[in-house]
Design a protein around this motif. Structure first.
Motif, PDB file in Angstrom:
ATOM      1  N   LEU A 148      -7.540 -11.696   3.081  1.00 31.08           N
ATOM      2  CA  LEU A 148      -7.116 -10.419   3.652  1.00 31.08           C
ATOM      3  C   LEU A 148      -7.229 -10.433   5.170  1.00 31.08           C
ATOM      4  O   LEU A 148      -6.292 -10.047   5.886  1.00 31.08           O
ATOM      5  CB  LEU A 148      -7.966  -9.289   3.059  1.00 31.08           C
ATOM      6  CG  LEU A 148      -7.853  -7.912   3.697  1.00 31.08           C
ATOM      7  CD1 LEU A 148      -6.445  -7.370   3.600  1.00 31.08           C
ATOM      8  CD2 LEU A 148      -8.846  -6.938   3.046  1.00 31.08           C
ATOM      9  N   VAL A 149      -8.368 -10.868   5.661  1.00 28.97           N
ATOM     10  CA  VAL A 149      -8.579 -10.900   7.109  1.00 28.97           C
ATOM     11  C   VAL A 149      -7.621 -11.875   7.781  1.00 28.97           C
ATOM     12  O   VAL A 149      -7.168 -11.644   8.912  1.00 28.97           O
ATOM     13  CB  VAL A 149     -10.044 -11.269   7.424  1.00 28.97           C
ATOM     14  CG1 VAL A 149     -10.246 -11.433   8.932  1.00 28.97           C
ATOM     15  CG2 VAL A 149     -10.992 -10.201   6.886  1.00 28.97           C
ATOM     16  N   SER A 150      -7.276 -12.959   7.097  1.00 30.22           N
ATOM     17  CA  SER A 150      -6.448 -14.009   7.684  1.00 30.22           C
ATOM     18  C   SER A 150      -4.956 -13.682   7.675  1.00 30.22           C
ATOM     19  O   SER A 150      -4.185 -14.335   8.392  1.00 30.22           O
ATOM     20  CB  SER A 150      -6.662 -15.328   6.922  1.00 30.22           C
ATOM     21  OG  SER A 150      -8.014 -15.698   6.901  1.00 30.22           O
ATOM     22  N   ASP A 151      -4.547 -12.728   6.876  1.00 35.77           N
ATOM     23  CA  ASP A 151      -3.129 -12.416   6.685  1.00 35.77           C
ATOM     24  C   ASP A 151      -2.749 -11.200   7.518  1.00 35.77           C
ATOM     25  O   ASP A 151      -3.151 -10.072   7.216  1.00 35.77           O
ATOM     26  CB  ASP A 151      -2.871 -12.151   5.202  1.00 35.77           C
ATOM     27  CG  ASP A 151      -1.398 -11.971   4.868  1.00 35.77           C
ATOM     28  OD1 ASP A 151      -0.623 -11.565   5.762  1.00 35.77           O
ATOM     29  OD2 ASP A 151      -1.020 -12.215   3.708  1.00 35.77           O
ATOM     30  N   ALA A 152      -1.962 -11.426   8.574  1.00 34.24           N
ATOM     31  CA  ALA A 152      -1.607 -10.334   9.480  1.00 34.24           C
ATOM     32  C   ALA A 152      -0.886  -9.199   8.763  1.00 34.24           C
ATOM     33  O   ALA A 152      -1.118  -8.019   9.042  1.00 34.24           O
ATOM     34  CB  ALA A 152      -0.745 -10.865  10.628  1.00 34.24           C
ATOM     35  N   SER A 153      -0.010  -9.534   7.807  1.00 40.20           N
ATOM     36  CA  SER A 153       0.742  -8.497   7.116  1.00 40.20           C
ATOM     37  C   SER A 153      -0.167  -7.627   6.245  1.00 40.20           C
ATOM     38  O   SER A 153       0.029  -6.421   6.127  1.00 40.20           O
ATOM     39  CB  SER A 153       1.850  -9.112   6.259  1.00 40.20           C
ATOM     40  OG  SER A 153       1.315  -9.896   5.209  1.00 40.20           O
ATOM     41  N   ARG A 154      -1.177  -8.237   5.641  1.00 41.11           N
ATOM     42  CA  ARG A 154      -2.119  -7.464   4.835  1.00 41.11           C
ATOM     43  C   ARG A 154      -3.039  -6.645   5.731  1.00 41.11           C
ATOM     44  O   ARG A 154      -3.363  -5.496   5.409  1.00 41.11           O
ATOM     45  CB  ARG A 154      -2.932  -8.380   3.921  1.00 41.11           C
ATOM     46  CG  ARG A 154      -2.094  -9.108   2.884  1.00 41.11           C
ATOM     47  CD  ARG A 154      -2.935 -10.070   2.084  1.00 41.11           C
ATOM     48  NE  ARG A 154      -3.722  -9.391   1.073  1.00 41.11           N
ATOM     49  CZ  ARG A 154      -4.775  -9.957   0.467  1.00 41.11           C
ATOM     50  NH1 ARG A 154      -5.170 -11.177   0.803  1.00 41.11           N
ATOM     51  NH2 ARG A 154      -5.432  -9.295  -0.461  1.00 41.11           N
ATOM     52  N   ARG A 155      -3.462  -7.205   6.842  1.00 42.41           N
ATOM     53  CA  ARG A 155      -4.306  -6.438   7.770  1.00 42.41           C
ATOM     54  C   ARG A 155      -3.591  -5.184   8.247  1.00 42.41           C
ATOM     55  O   ARG A 155      -4.196  -4.121   8.371  1.00 42.41           O
ATOM     56  CB  ARG A 155      -4.688  -7.286   8.982  1.00 42.41           C
ATOM     57  CG  ARG A 155      -5.671  -8.394   8.699  1.00 42.41           C
ATOM     58  CD  ARG A 155      -6.351  -8.855   9.995  1.00 42.41           C
ATOM     59  NE  ARG A 155      -5.412  -9.103  11.074  1.00 42.41           N
ATOM     60  CZ  ARG A 155      -4.844 -10.264  11.316  1.00 42.41           C
ATOM     61  NH1 ARG A 155      -5.077 -11.306  10.517  1.00 42.41           N
ATOM     62  NH2 ARG A 155      -4.016 -10.417  12.333  1.00 42.41           N
ATOM     63  N   GLU A 156      -2.291  -5.297   8.511  1.00 45.49           N
ATOM     64  CA  GLU A 156      -1.535  -4.141   8.982  1.00 45.49           C
ATOM     65  C   GLU A 156      -1.425  -3.053   7.922  1.00 45.49           C
ATOM     66  O   GLU A 156      -1.253  -1.870   8.247  1.00 45.49           O
ATOM     67  CB  GLU A 156      -0.129  -4.586   9.416  1.00 45.49           C
ATOM     68  CG  GLU A 156      -0.117  -5.424  10.684  1.00 45.49           C
ATOM     69  CD  GLU A 156       1.269  -5.974  10.984  1.00 45.49           C
ATOM     70  OE1 GLU A 156       2.193  -5.736  10.179  1.00 45.49           O
ATOM     71  OE2 GLU A 156       1.409  -6.657  12.020  1.00 45.49           O
ATOM     72  N   ARG A 157      -1.526  -3.450   6.651  1.00 53.18           N
ATOM     73  CA  ARG A 157      -1.416  -2.476   5.563  1.00 53.18           C
ATOM     74  C   ARG A 157      -2.761  -1.869   5.175  1.00 53.18           C
ATOM     75  O   ARG A 157      -2.821  -0.961   4.363  1.00 53.18           O
ATOM     76  CB  ARG A 157      -0.759  -3.128   4.347  1.00 53.18           C
ATOM     77  CG  ARG A 157       0.684  -3.507   4.578  1.00 53.18           C
ATOM     78  CD  ARG A 157       1.376  -3.912   3.287  1.00 53.18           C
ATOM     79  NE  ARG A 157       1.029  -5.245   2.828  1.00 53.18           N
ATOM     80  CZ  ARG A 157       0.458  -5.514   1.662  1.00 53.18           C
ATOM     81  NH1 ARG A 157       0.138  -4.537   0.833  1.00 53.18           N
ATOM     82  NH2 ARG A 157       0.204  -6.762   1.310  1.00 53.18           N
ATOM     83  N   LEU A 158      -3.835  -2.391   5.738  1.00 57.49           N
ATOM     84  CA  LEU A 158      -5.154  -1.861   5.443  1.00 57.49           C
ATOM     85  C   LEU A 158      -5.303  -0.469   6.053  1.00 57.49           C
ATOM     86  O   LEU A 158      -4.978  -0.258   7.220  1.00 57.49           O
ATOM     87  CB  LEU A 158      -6.232  -2.787   5.995  1.00 57.49           C
ATOM     88  CG  LEU A 158      -7.688  -2.352   5.779  1.00 57.49           C
ATOM     89  CD1 LEU A 158      -8.034  -2.347   4.292  1.00 57.49           C
ATOM     90  CD2 LEU A 158      -8.627  -3.269   6.555  1.00 57.49           C
ATOM     91  N   THR A 159      -5.780   0.466   5.280  1.00 52.84           N
ATOM     92  CA  THR A 159      -5.971   1.822   5.789  1.00 52.84           C
ATOM     93  C   THR A 159      -7.155   2.457   5.092  1.00 52.84           C
ATOM     94  O   THR A 159      -7.757   1.899   4.184  1.00 52.84           O
ATOM     95  CB  THR A 159      -4.692   2.666   5.592  1.00 52.84           C
ATOM     96  OG1 THR A 159      -4.807   3.885   6.314  1.00 52.84           O
ATOM     97  CG2 THR A 159      -4.461   2.977   4.116  1.00 52.84           C
ATOM     98  N   MET A 160      -7.490   3.656   5.555  1.00 53.59           N
ATOM     99  CA  MET A 160      -8.618   4.408   5.010  1.00 53.59           C
ATOM    100  C   MET A 160      -8.104   5.759   4.551  1.00 53.59           C
ATOM    101  O   MET A 160      -7.311   6.397   5.243  1.00 53.59           O
ATOM    102  CB  MET A 160      -9.699   4.583   6.090  1.00 53.59           C
ATOM    103  CG  MET A 160     -10.931   5.356   5.634  1.00 53.59           C
ATOM    104  SD  MET A 160     -12.133   5.547   6.990  1.00 53.59           S
ATOM    105  CE  MET A 160     -12.765   3.866   7.119  1.00 53.59           C
ATOM    106  N   CYS A 161      -8.532   6.185   3.384  1.00 55.59           N
ATOM    107  CA  CYS A 161      -8.089   7.468   2.843  1.00 55.59           C
ATOM    108  C   CYS A 161      -8.382   8.581   3.844  1.00 55.59           C
ATOM    109  O   CYS A 161      -9.459   8.634   4.455  1.00 55.59           O
ATOM    110  CB  CYS A 161      -8.789   7.738   1.517  1.00 55.59           C
ATOM    111  SG  CYS A 161      -8.304   9.292   0.741  1.00 55.59           S
TER     112      CYS A 161
END
Length: 206
Positions: A148-161
């Motif tokens: 997750l940390v290594s994947d820029a596309s996944r990092r951009e999709r990380l959010t907080m409710c």
């Protein structure tokens, strides 16, 4: 003088203790085994029964004979480290070196090689190939966090409710509209109901 703003509702219901499997990643599903972190943490994986339910829900199968209490302690420690690291991607804080060392150490442990076997009916996965030792199970989760940390596309999709009570970490879908809430049926509906109550109260006061 206006009324003081109401504190978020923090009544702990059975639903608040439900395990969550909708965070979008294995490691974030582990993080989600603690609910309501900002207002009063709710433990969702505190015993052997809940551990078994979580493993089943995320598709991990511990090998027979595992020590449930020891695995719980290890997963709780990994959960804290994963939260420290994942939340740092959103708020910019510096994760604890201990969190990073723990994740790296667990990820370095070996996981079993996947095997095939040839039968009269054809090729199939070898039986028992999905059984994980405690070390292997922890390694799979730690590697997911590193991915997750290594994947820029996944990092951009990380959010907080957006819910002040929930604050669950989750991945928005790769396509489609980004979600403001971890779940529309949970926090989204709660937010709508709270807004409706505020409007009614404002109308009554007016």
């Amino acid at each position: 003088m206006g009324a003081a703003p109401q504190a978020p509702r923090t009544r702990v219901t059975a639903r608040a203790r439900d395990l969550r499997f909708d965070a979008g990643s294995l490691s974030l599903n582990l993080v989600a085994t603690v609910g309501r972190r900002p207002v009063g943490p709710v433990e969702r994986m505190g015993d052997a029964e809940r551990l078994a339910a979580w493993c089943s829900g995320v598709g991990l199968t511990p090998a027979p004979g595992y020590e449930a209490e020891a695995l719980l302690r290890s997963l709780h420690a990994l959960r804290d480290a994963a939260y420290d690291i994942a939340s740092s991607l959103l708020d910019g804080h510096r994760p604890s070196p201990a969190s990073v060392d723990l994740v790296n150490g667990l990820a370095a442990r070996e996981t079993p090689a996947v095997r095939l076997e040839l039968t009269p009916a054809g090729v199939r996965p070898a039986p028992g190939g999905d059984l994980l030792t405690e070390d292997a199970l922890l390694s799979v989760v730690a590697r997911d966090l590193i991915g997750l940390v290594s994947d820029a596309s996944r990092r951009e999709r990380l959010t907080m409710c957006a819910s002040a009570v929930c604050r669950m970490l989750y991945l928005n879908p790769a396509s489609g509209r980004a979600r403001q809430w971890c779940s529309m049926r949970r926090c989204g509906n709660n937010a709508k109901a709270a807004a409706h109550r505020r409007r009614r109260a404002a109308t009554a006061e007016g």
